[in-house]
Scaffold this motif. Structure first.
Motif, PDB file in Angstrom:
ATOM      1  N   LYS A  32       1.038  -1.615   0.200  1.00 34.58           N
ATOM      2  CA  LYS A  32      -0.486   0.146  -0.349  1.00 34.58           C
ATOM      3  C   LYS A  32       1.244   1.429   0.317  1.00 34.58           C
ATOM      4  N   GLU A  33       0.197   2.595  -0.394  1.00 36.46           N
ATOM      5  CA  GLU A  33       1.032   3.660  -0.374  1.00 36.46           C
ATOM      6  C   GLU A  33       0.882   4.666   0.955  1.00 36.46           C
ATOM      7  N   ILE A  34       2.408   4.669   0.968  1.00 34.10           N
ATOM      8  CA  ILE A  34       1.924   5.239   2.440  1.00 34.10           C
ATOM      9  C   ILE A  34       2.106   6.381   2.401  1.00 34.10           C
ATOM     10  N   ASP A  35       1.877   7.848   3.230  1.00 34.05           N
ATOM     11  CA  ASP A  35       1.691   9.168   3.530  1.00 34.05           C
ATOM     12  C   ASP A  35       3.283   9.735   4.370  1.00 34.05           C
ATOM     13  N   VAL A  36       4.023  10.079   4.126  1.00 35.62           N
ATOM     14  CA  VAL A  36       4.674  10.437   5.420  1.00 35.62           C
ATOM     15  C   VAL A  36       5.350  10.847   6.220  1.00 35.62           C
ATOM     16  N   ALA A  37       3.787  11.784   6.368  1.00 30.40           N
ATOM     17  CA  ALA A  37       3.755  12.669   7.362  1.00 30.40           C
ATOM     18  C   ALA A  37       3.240  11.437   8.408  1.00 30.40           C
ATOM     19  N   ASN A  38       2.999  10.758   8.210  1.00 33.84           N
ATOM     20  CA  ASN A  38       2.022   9.491   9.214  1.00 33.84           C
ATOM     21  C   ASN A  38       3.531   9.122  10.008  1.00 33.84           C
ATOM     22  N   TYR A  39       4.923   9.204   9.913  1.00 37.34           N
ATOM     23  CA  TYR A  39       5.457   8.600  10.026  1.00 37.34           C
ATOM     24  C   TYR A  39       7.099   9.851  10.488  1.00 37.34           C
ATOM     25  N   GLY A  40       6.169  11.304  10.772  1.00 39.49           N
ATOM     26  CA  GLY A  40       7.189  12.200  11.583  1.00 39.49           C
ATOM     27  C   GLY A  40       6.751  14.174  10.939  1.00 39.49           C
ATOM     28  N   GLY A  41       5.961  13.942  10.862  1.00 39.67           N
ATOM     29  CA  GLY A  41       5.602  15.376  10.094  1.00 39.67           C
ATOM     30  C   GLY A  41       5.389  15.545   8.775  1.00 39.67           C
ATOM     31  N   ASP A  42       4.927  17.261   8.280  1.00 44.83           N
ATOM     32  CA  ASP A  42       5.635  17.399   7.136  1.00 44.83           C
ATOM     33  C   ASP A  42       6.551  17.403   7.013  1.00 44.83           C
ATOM     34  N   PRO A  43       7.148  17.302   5.701  1.00 45.33           N
ATOM     35  CA  PRO A  43       9.036  17.808   5.487  1.00 45.33           C
ATOM     36  C   PRO A  43       8.629  19.330   5.742  1.00 45.33           C
ATOM     37  N   ILE A  44      10.440  19.051   5.752  1.00 43.73           N
ATOM     38  CA  ILE A  44      10.218  20.711   6.281  1.00 43.73           C
ATOM     39  C   ILE A  44      10.788  21.481   5.309  1.00 43.73           C
ATOM     40  N   ALA A  45      10.276  22.836   4.528  1.00 44.09           N
ATOM     41  CA  ALA A  45      10.689  23.829   3.838  1.00 44.09           C
ATOM     42  C   ALA A  45      12.718  23.785   4.180  1.00 44.09           C
ATOM     43  N   GLY A  46      13.472  23.433   2.500  1.00 46.00           N
ATOM     44  CA  GLY A  46      14.380  24.523   2.813  1.00 46.00           C
ATOM     45  C   GLY A  46      15.714  23.689   3.678  1.00 46.00           C
ATOM     46  N   SER A  47      14.868  22.348   4.205  1.00 46.58           N
ATOM     47  CA  SER A  47      15.774  21.570   5.044  1.00 46.58           C
ATOM     48  C   SER A  47      15.624  19.848   5.609  1.00 46.58           C
ATOM     49  N   TYR A  48      16.760  19.536   5.761  1.00 44.59           N
ATOM     50  CA  TYR A  48      16.228  17.596   5.324  1.00 44.59           C
ATOM     51  C   TYR A  48      15.528  17.455   6.418  1.00 44.59           C
ATOM     52  N   LYS A  49      14.411  15.644   6.011  1.00 46.97           N
ATOM     53  CA  LYS A  49      13.947  15.602   7.968  1.00 46.97           C
ATOM     54  C   LYS A  49      14.008  14.258   6.983  1.00 46.97           C
ATOM     55  N   VAL A  50      14.164  13.610   7.930  1.00 42.64           N
ATOM     56  CA  VAL A  50      14.119  11.546   8.092  1.00 42.64           C
ATOM     57  C   VAL A  50      12.743  10.838   7.937  1.00 42.64           C
ATOM     58  N   TYR A  51      12.143  10.164   7.593  1.00 41.47           N
ATOM     59  CA  TYR A  51      10.711   8.831   7.789  1.00 41.47           C
ATOM     60  C   TYR A  51      11.964   7.818   7.829  1.00 41.47           C
ATOM     61  N   THR A  52      11.312   6.930   8.964  1.00 44.03           N
ATOM     62  CA  THR A  52      11.724   5.466   8.918  1.00 44.03           C
ATOM     63  C   THR A  52      10.551   5.308   9.144  1.00 44.03           C
ATOM     64  N   ILE A  53      10.268   4.030   8.045  1.00 41.16           N
ATOM     65  CA  ILE A  53       8.846   3.837   7.898  1.00 41.16           C
ATOM     66  C   ILE A  53       9.011   2.154   7.938  1.00 41.16           C
ATOM     67  N   PRO A  54       8.576   1.154   8.788  1.00 34.76           N
ATOM     68  CA  PRO A  54       8.659  -0.202   9.008  1.00 34.76           C
ATOM     69  C   PRO A  54       7.529  -0.710   7.497  1.00 34.76           C
ATOM     70  N   LEU A  55       8.801  -1.835   6.726  1.00 38.40           N
ATOM     71  CA  LEU A  55       8.439  -2.485   6.169  1.00 38.40           C
ATOM     72  C   LEU A  55       6.465  -2.938   6.133  1.00 38.40           C
ATOM     73  N   ALA A  56       6.512  -3.818   7.100  1.00 41.89           N
ATOM     74  CA  ALA A  56       5.664  -4.255   7.400  1.00 41.89           C
ATOM     75  C   ALA A  56       4.125  -3.357   7.575  1.00 41.89           C
ATOM     76  N   ASP A  57       4.200  -1.742   7.089  1.00 42.23           N
ATOM     77  CA  ASP A  57       2.644  -1.367   7.459  1.00 42.23           C
ATOM     78  C   ASP A  57       2.694  -0.913   5.933  1.00 42.23           C
ATOM     79  N   PHE A  58       4.221  -1.016   5.204  1.00 46.09           N
ATOM     80  CA  PHE A  58       3.407  -0.555   3.858  1.00 46.09           C
ATOM     81  C   PHE A  58       2.641  -2.569   2.776  1.00 46.09           C
ATOM     82  N   GLY A  59       3.162  -3.540   4.080  1.00 41.08           N
ATOM     83  CA  GLY A  59       2.839  -4.482   3.558  1.00 41.08           C
ATOM     84  C   GLY A  59       3.105  -5.516   2.304  1.00 41.08           C
ATOM     85  N   VAL A  60       4.781  -4.805   2.757  1.00 38.13           N
ATOM     86  CA  VAL A  60       5.602  -5.783   1.383  1.00 38.13           C
ATOM     87  C   VAL A  60       7.026  -6.907   2.290  1.00 38.13           C
TER      88      VAL A  60
END
Length: 77
Positions: A32-60
């Protein structure tokens, strides 16, 4: 094996929305498709933000994947 995927995103505008989806070797979606904001909020304009998402959440877990797509969907309704 792997149990999560991590990506670093930098938004170009405040409030940008990004989805992530795995694909197989024939370019068909896997799991399934994942919205990355569910794993740490919206990305930040002009700065990098790291998201770590469990593969189980994708169903893969245990499935063969060959590609990951990140898609901006900020303006879609």
């Amino acid at each position: 094996g792997f149990d999560a995927v991590s990506v670093a995103l930098r938004a170009t505008t405040t409030g940008q929305k990004v989805r992530m989806q795995f694909y197989d070797e024939t370019d068909l979606p896997v799991g399934k498709e994942i919205d990355v904001a569910n794993y740490g909020g919206d990305p930040i304009a002009g700065s990098y933000k790291v998201y770590t998402i469990p593969l189980a959440d994708f169903g893969v877990v245990g499935k063969k994947v060959s590609d990951i797509h990140l898609q901006n969907y900020t303006d879609s309704a």
